[in-house]
Structure formats: structure tokens, C-alpha cells
Write an enzyme that holds these catalytic residues in place. Structure first.
Site, short mmCIF file in Angstrom:
data_model
loop_
_atom_site.label_atom_id
_atom_site.label_comp_id
_atom_site.label_asym_id
_atom_site.label_seq_id
_atom_site.Cartn_x
_atom_site.Cartn_y
_atom_site.Cartn_z
CE LYS A 128 -4.18 1.71 2.17
NZ LYS A 128 -3.88 3.11 2.39
CB CYS A 414 3.86 33.52 27.40
SG CYS A 414 4.16 33.33 25.64
CB CYS A 417 4.87 37.67 25.10
SG CYS A 417 3.50 36.98 26.04
CB CYS A 432 0.25 32.97 25.93
SG CYS A 432 0.64 34.73 25.88
S1 IVH Z 1 -6.66 -0.73 -4.39
C1 IVH Z 1 -11.12 -0.78 -4.57
N1 IVH Z 1 -4.04 -0.97 -4.22
O1 IVH Z 1 -5.17 3.06 -0.63
C2 IVH Z 1 -9.67 -0.74 -4.65
N2 IVH Z 1 -5.05 0.95 -3.25
O2 IVH Z 1 -7.57 2.72 1.21
C3 IVH Z 1 -9.09 0.43 -3.96
N3 IVH Z 1 -3.49 2.52 -2.24
O3 IVH Z 1 -7.49 5.12 -2.26
C4 IVH Z 1 -7.68 0.70 -4.15
N4 IVH Z 1 -1.65 1.40 -2.71
O4 IVH Z 1 -5.04 5.55 -2.61
C5 IVH Z 1 -5.12 -0.23 -3.91
N5 IVH Z 1 -1.75 -1.30 -4.16
C6 IVH Z 1 -2.81 -0.56 -3.87
C7 IVH Z 1 -2.70 0.68 -3.17
C8 IVH Z 1 -3.86 1.39 -2.88
C9 IVH Z 1 -2.16 2.50 -2.14
C10 IVH Z 1 -4.36 3.57 -1.67
C11 IVH Z 1 -5.32 4.18 -2.65
C12 IVH Z 1 -6.70 3.98 -2.11
C13 IVH Z 1 -6.43 3.68 -0.67
C14 IVH Z 1 -7.49 2.72 -0.16
#
Ligand code: IVH
Length: 690
Positions: A128, A414, A417, A432
Site C-alpha cells: 500500500k 509565556c 512574551c 498565553c
Molecule cells: S486498491 C477498490 N491498491 O489506498 C480498490 N489501493 O484505502 C481500492 N493505495 O485510495 C484501491 N496502494 O489511494 C489499492 N496497491 C494498492 C494501493 C492502494 C495504495 C491507496 C489508494 C486507495 C487507498 C485505499
């Protein structure tokens, strides 16, 4: 053949040659981009790349008629825009349900397995990425539009800015006919994030709290040249319009088309393999050149995804596993207090520098005195510090101390000041009390001109400190009265930069209402509440109200009225009415009106025609089984309704789940309609949502 005709032919031949050469160069440059950004294996050196780009640039300058929008020279070209155009996404951009820990992952797998009637499910695990979600639209293989996620339904058109990102392909490697929508995450590599923050600190600008904010700031620049200066990159992870049977084949197909796909994805069988993969990724986390906050686990087969479907705004076929916050141990060298915009003193621990999640941490907030007492932190203590996703580092706990150390206390005066510090009975905050405390005024000025507020570029801390010291500005509205003469007299402002700043100040008089409201600096009113307030004001006053009308309406608003606004609770409502009743703030508002500040009223939200909730106020009570309370409330709001936390005469409908208590009683007492979750679902479905 006449001479003229031969000449024409000659010119034609030359122009064909030029066209061919330009096409050749474009092909080679795009190929080099692909090898460098997507495959991570450049086949040519920087010099050769720059040489080709230079040759193409010169050719196109001499023959402007051959320039195409997809030419790599055109990544930066569009002039700055005033505001981003709203873009309605072809399909909403959803969010993911979170899973913390192994148990929640197993529960997810159980639900999926049960729904599919299978004991072992295949999943794709992806990192992610901590960035900003965007949608890229391609028509017949050419990038036609790039948009931010926005609220998921409507985003902002940031095409010109996304074009500047080298790993965003302008043309696809295969000219697929038709439309493709590709989604991914734009992010700032860790090294650039840290470099950006170092520069910001040098320029005395506040650093970005996390890579996501930094990326969002760059993508939402009005001037694409500014975006191009940042070293943004993209990883894509989903697409509509490509025929594939599974997520892993989709990722492979995307890469073939020229997109950058994060290489850490893996196809696994069953939840045990998911858990093992997450452990591997957790260990790799530090060594990656970009921020990640977890692992997205997706059911691989598209047919299975379709069977599982969606709940509210999240797919049932995917879950985001969040990595636990990263921690480290270090020593508290000092505890200092900072004076904020509203005069509140915040204790901050100064730490022996320590690496957490790839960045060096030197300070951690202790929030307030109650927190210092709860943690019992003292100068000299060893402490565990953590950085959880997007928050500023904080102290989690102190280790048992071996020596006697004195207890820390709030200063009596503070630190800025020297005036007495005030503490009201029953309140957490120490303030403050001096209304003209320079620290307070400075923070307030910084907030007013900052991003999210009036957004006056170039009005950094160095500028603010000077106008403050010289007594030119005491409240933020005075900024609009600064003259050219006053600006040129400032240190480090030559005629030209003073003129630029003067113009930016004038331009800042027109701003979206939500930004003006945020800029006021009302305690408890952040960006989200500001937008809620702005929408309410627009609904009350119409699209062409001026600032005097807006402020008048705000002044007349009672706490009760304000509480009826979505997202405004009793604490916020009280804070607004108290703030606005203060004669000094009233004088400040009058000055803003007099300075000629003009609000751009927010657009009315489109409400689906057949909405069962339009204009209604809905209250949820008891447990919901199919979605969280927040999701259900968001659905009602999207469908044009309001939500509230308590039942009153204004409530139109109560949705009651099992274990509903006093709210249900009250609803019955007042004769308000009550339905259960099944009936609510039926109404949602009838409105075309699931
Ligand atoms: S899938 C329905 N894959 O995480 C599918 N999201 O909480 C939704 N994100 O808005 C997204 N890496 O901004 C997906 N490998 C990944 C991701 C990813 C980052 C973010 C994305 C999304 C949020 C979801």
C-alpha cells in the site's frame, strides 16, 4: 515540372524527413523512459537521453507545426490555471476496509471463503503506497485526462500536472482502441521528501508532515512547472477497460502497456501465505525508497471479485492490512513549550536524534500537560517514540527510570512574551493570555496566509516576521493594506519581488469560501469543518453572496443551528459562537470585508434524482451489521441527506440496529419514523447504490 512545383516537392520531402526524425526521437525517448522508470534498467546513459531530448526540442522549436501533445517535450507546457476543474469519475474511486493484526486478516479470509464456498482462496498481496490516488484516462492509447481522487465521486482535473511525471506514460505501448481508466498512487520518493523538507525548513516554511501531503501539495500546484520540479513518481494498481481474468494478470498487462507497477506484488494461496508475505514485506519496508503504510490483499480472480461485490464504498474482495507504527527508543534531552495560534502551549520533547522508518526524528509532541503526567515523562528519561503513518512523532511511554529526576511543569509565564500563562478550571489547555503575544500573532498570520488558507505564495515566515516586527501587521487582515512602498522597504525584497508579492496579495482577496473560513483560524475549525460550514452558508445565502453577507450570517448563527450542519458537533458549534462573539474578532472580520475579500461560493452538491434521503436528517443507533456507522452516514450524505448524532424534532428517520437504546426511545416518543438495517439497505439499493 515547373520550378515552383519542384520547390514544393522539396519542402514536402524535407518536412517528411523532419517528421520522421521527430517520431524516431519521440519513440526512443519514450522507450528510454519506460526502461528507466518502469523496468528499472536503463539501456542508455543520461547524456544520450538529454541529447535526444535536446535535439527534439530544437526540431520542434524550428517547426512548431510538428509538435504533438504526446511529445515528451510537452510534459510541461500548460500555463498555470486558476482553479482545477471538477471531474466526475467514470466509476467511483473506492476506499478499502482496514485490518489491523492477524486476527482481522483471518476474519476477512473467513468471510471471503464463506461467500465463495471455498476453503482456500488465491490473493494478490501488494504494497500500500503512501501517496495520492489518481485516475488516468486514456483514449485510443493517449493520455487524455488525469484526476485526483477527491471525495471518490468527483475529483480535480490535474492533467497538466500529472503529465509532468515521467513515469506516467503519455502514450501506451499498444494502441488499444477505446477508453481505459487506470488508477494508481502518485508519491514522492523518500529521499526527495526529505530534501524537500530540508529546503522548506531553510526557507522557514513548515515542513510536510508526511510524503502523502508533500505529494498532494505537488500534484495540486496551480503551476505545472512547480509540479515538474518535484521528483514525483507513480505506481499503478487497477484499471477499467482492460479484459483480464485476474488481478495478477492485470498487473502484468499494465506493465506491458508501459505503466509502472510496484514489483513487490505476489500471488499467494490461502491466508497463511498472506500472513507470511506481510511479514516479509514488513522487514523490507525500511529499505524501500518510498513510504508504505501497509499491504493491500486482493482476491485474485475477477469473477470472484464480482461475486463478492461491494459494501458501501469498499470492495468486499480486498482489505488493507496496516503495518504497526514504527518505534524507536531514545532520550529526552529537553521539554520546551510552543505557543500556537490560539495561545495554547504545547509541550514538545527534544530528543537525541533517532532513526524511525527511514527518517531522523528529533522532536516529539507531548500534546498537553495531562499527557506529560499520564506518561510521566521527565527530562533525562529514556522513551519509546513512534511515527504512526501520517502523524507527527509522539512519545508512547517512558522506560522505568534509574535515577531521580524532577517532574516537569508548565511554565508560569509565556516562553515568548513573558506574560502570565492562564489555566481555566476543567480545561486541559494552558494558554498565553496576552492578546498581542507575538508568537500567537505570528502563528495566526502563518495560518492565515498558509496553504489551505488564503494561500499567499511567497509570504513565508521571513516575510511575516518582518512585517510583524515593524508593526505593519497586527492582525491578518492588515496584510491586505500593505503598500508597495512598505514591501520594497523590507529586507531582501527588491522592486521585482515586492511587486510579485504585492500582486499575490491582491490575488488572494478572491478565494473559495471554505479557505477563507479556514484562514480565520477559529479554534476547532479545520479544513473539513470549513468546507461543511461553507456549503451550509452557500445553501443559506445562494451562489453570489458577498463576504459581508457571509459574515453577517455567521454572526447570527446560534450554536443549535450550527449543530444541525453535518460534521459540526456541540463542541465545534460552541467554539464558533464564542469566537465570533469576541469584539476583536468582529473587528477583524469587518476589516476583511473592507479590504475587499471576495468568497467564491462552493458549488452545490449534485443529489441523485431518486434519493430517499434528500433533505432528510437521519440518525443511526444500535449496531449495524453490514457497514460501519461512518460508512452508513457517508452514504446518506452522498444521497443528499444529513446525519446527526442525536434524535430531535428535526430528525426525519432513525435507523436502528440491535442493541439500540435511548435514541430509539426518544424517536418513539417524538413519533419519528424508525426502520431497521434491512429496510435502510433496500432504500439505498432503490437509489441505485449498494
Ligand atoms: S486498491 C477498490 N491498491 O489506498 C480498490 N489501493 O484505502 C481500492 N493505495 O485510495 C484501491 N496502494 O489511494 C489499492 N496497491 C494498492 C494501493 C492502494 C495504495 C491507496 C489508494 C486507495 C487507498 C485505499
Amino acid at each position: 515540372m515547373g520550378r515552383h512545383h519542384r520547390l514544393v516537392q522539396e519542402v514536402h520531402r524535407l518536412s517528411e524527413q523532419i517528421q520522421r526524425r521527430a517520431a524516431e526521437l519521440r519513440g526512443a525517448i519514450e522507450k528510454a523512459n519506460y526502461e528507466y522508470h518502469v523496468l528499472d534498467s536503463p539501456a542508455i546513459g543520461d547524456e544520450q537521453y538529454d541529447g535526444m531530448l535536446h535535439e527534439l526540442t530544437v526540431l520542434e522549436q524550428r517547426h512548431p507545426e510538428i509538435v504533438t501533445p504526446e511529445s515528451p517535450t510537452q510534459r510541461v507546457g500548460a500555463p498555470p490555471s486558476e482553479r482545477f476543474k471538477p471531474v466526475r469519475h467514470a466509476a467511483p474511486m473506492l476506499s478499502l476496509a482496514n485490518a489491523f493484526g492477524e486476527d482481522e486478516l483471518r476474519a476477512f479470509d473467513q468471510r471471503v471463503g464463506k461467500a465463495l464456498g471455498r476453503t482456500v482462496v488465491e490473493y494478490v498481496c501488494e504494497l500500500k503506497i503512501d501517496g495520492l490516488a489518481v485516475n488516468l484516462t486514456y483514449a485510443d492509447g493517449k493520455l487524455t485526462q488525469g484526476a485526483t481522487r477527491g471525495d471518490g465521486v468527483t475529483g480535480e482535473d490535474v492533467t497538466a500536472n500529472l503529465r509532468t511525471i515521467r513515469s506516467v506514460p503519455l502514450t501506451l505501448r499498444e494502441r488499444d482502441k477505446g477508453r481505459i481508466d487506470v488508477r494508481g498512487e502518485v508519491y514522492l520518493p523518500r529521499a526527495s521528501f526529505e530534501a524537500t523538507n530540508r529546503e522548506r525548513i531553510e526557507r522557514e516554511e513548515p515542513p510536510f508532515a508526511n510524503p502523502r501531503n508533500a505529494a498532494a501539495g505537488a500534484v495540486r500546484q496551480m503551476d505545472p512547472r512547480k509540479t515538474a520540479e518535484r521528483d514525483l513518481a507513480i505506481f499503478v494498481y487497477s484499471a477499467a477497460g482492460l479484459e483480464v481474468d485476474s488481478q495478477h494478470l492485470l498487473l502484468m498487462r499494465l506493465r506491458d502497456l508501459g505503466f509502472r507497477v510496484n514489483p513487490m506484488w505476489k500471488l499467494v494461496r490461502g491466508v497463511d501465505e498472506v500472513i507470511a508475505r506481510i511479514a516479509e514485506l514488513r522487514d523490507k519496508r525500511q529499505s524501500l525508497g518510498y513510504g508504505t503504510d501497509g499491504v493491500v490483499v486482493k482476491v485474485d480472480a475477477i469473477a470472484d471479485q464480482e461475486r463478492l461485490g461491494y459494501v458501501a464504498r469498499s470492495p468486499r474482495w480486498a482489505v488493507a492490512y496496516k503495518f504497526p507504527a514504527e518505534q524507536a527508543t531514545t532520550v529526552v534531552e529537553d521539554i520546551k513549550t510552543y505557543v500556537g495560534r490560539t495561545g495554547v502551549l504545547t509541550p514538545v520533547a527534544w530528543l537525541a536524534p533517532v532513526q524511525i522508518g527511514g527518517t531522523t526524528v528529533r522532536r516529539a509532541t507531548l500534546h498537553n500537560l495531562d499527557e506529560v503526567r499520564r506518561l510521566d515523562v521527565r527530562v533525562g528519561d529514556r522513551v519509546i517514540v513512534q511515527r504512526a503513518g501520517d502523524v507527527i512523532p509522539e512519545v508512547v511511554r517512558a522506560e522505568p527510570r534509574t535515577a531521580d529526576l524532577p517532574e516537569w511543569d508548565m511554565p508560569k509565564s509565556c516562553p515568548e512574551c513573558g506574560q502570565p500563562v492562564e489555566h481555566r478550571e476543567g480545561e486541559v489547555a494552558y494558554r498565553c493570555a496576552n492578546p498581542t503575544c507575538p508568537a500567537k500573532q505570528g502563528q495566526r498570520l502563518g495560518h492565515f496566509v498558509g496553504r489551505g488558507g488564503m494561500d499567499i505564495e511567497g509570504a513565508g515566515w521571513a516575510f511575516l516576521a518582518q512585517v510583524q516586527e515593524r508593526g505593519l501587521v497586527s492582525d491578518p487582515a492588515d496584510i491586505f493594506d500593505l503598500t508597495m512602498d512598505q514591501l520594497t522597504a523590507l529586507d531582501r525584497y527588491a522592486e521585482k519581488s515586492a511587486a510579485n508579492l504585492f500582486q499575490r496579495i491582491q490575488d488572494a482577496k478572491e478565494r473559495p469560501l471554505e479557505r477563507i473560513v479556514y484562514a480565520l483560524g477559529i479554534p476547532q475549525v479545520g479544513e473539513t469543518t470549513s468546507l461543511d460550514l461553507a456549503r451550509w452558508l452557500a445553501a443559506e445565502l445562494g451562489p453570489s453572496a458577498d463576504l459581508a453577507a457571509v459574515m453577517g450570517r455567521l454572526r447570527r448563527a446560534t450554536a443549535e443551528e450550527l449543530q444541525d450542519i453535518d460534521g459540526v458537533g456541540p463542541v465545534v458549534a460552541q467554539s464558533i459562537t464564542t469566537w465570533i462573539a469576541d469584539p476583536e474578532e468582529q473587528a477583524f472580520l469587518d476589516k476583511l470585508v473592507k479590504a475587499g475579500v471576495r468568497p467564491v461560493m462552493p458549488e452545490r452538491r449534485e443529489i441523485p434524482a431518486a434519493s430517499p434521503f434528500a433533505g432528510k436528517t437521519v440518525v443511526f443507533t444500535g449496531t449495524l451489521e453490514r457497514r460501519s456507522r461512518e460508512e452508513a452516514e457517508a452514504l446518506v450524505r452522498e444521497l443528499g441527506g444529513k446525519t446527526s448524532g442525536s434524535v430531535s424534532r428535526k430528525t426525519s428517520l432513525v435507523v436502528a440496529g440491535p442493541a439500540a437504546g435511548s435514541k430509539l426511545e426518544k424517536a418513539k416518543e417524538l413519533g419519528v419514523d424508525v426502520i431497521d438495517e434491512d429496510a435502510f439497505d433496500a432504500q439505498v439499493r432503490a437509489a441505485g447504490r449498494s
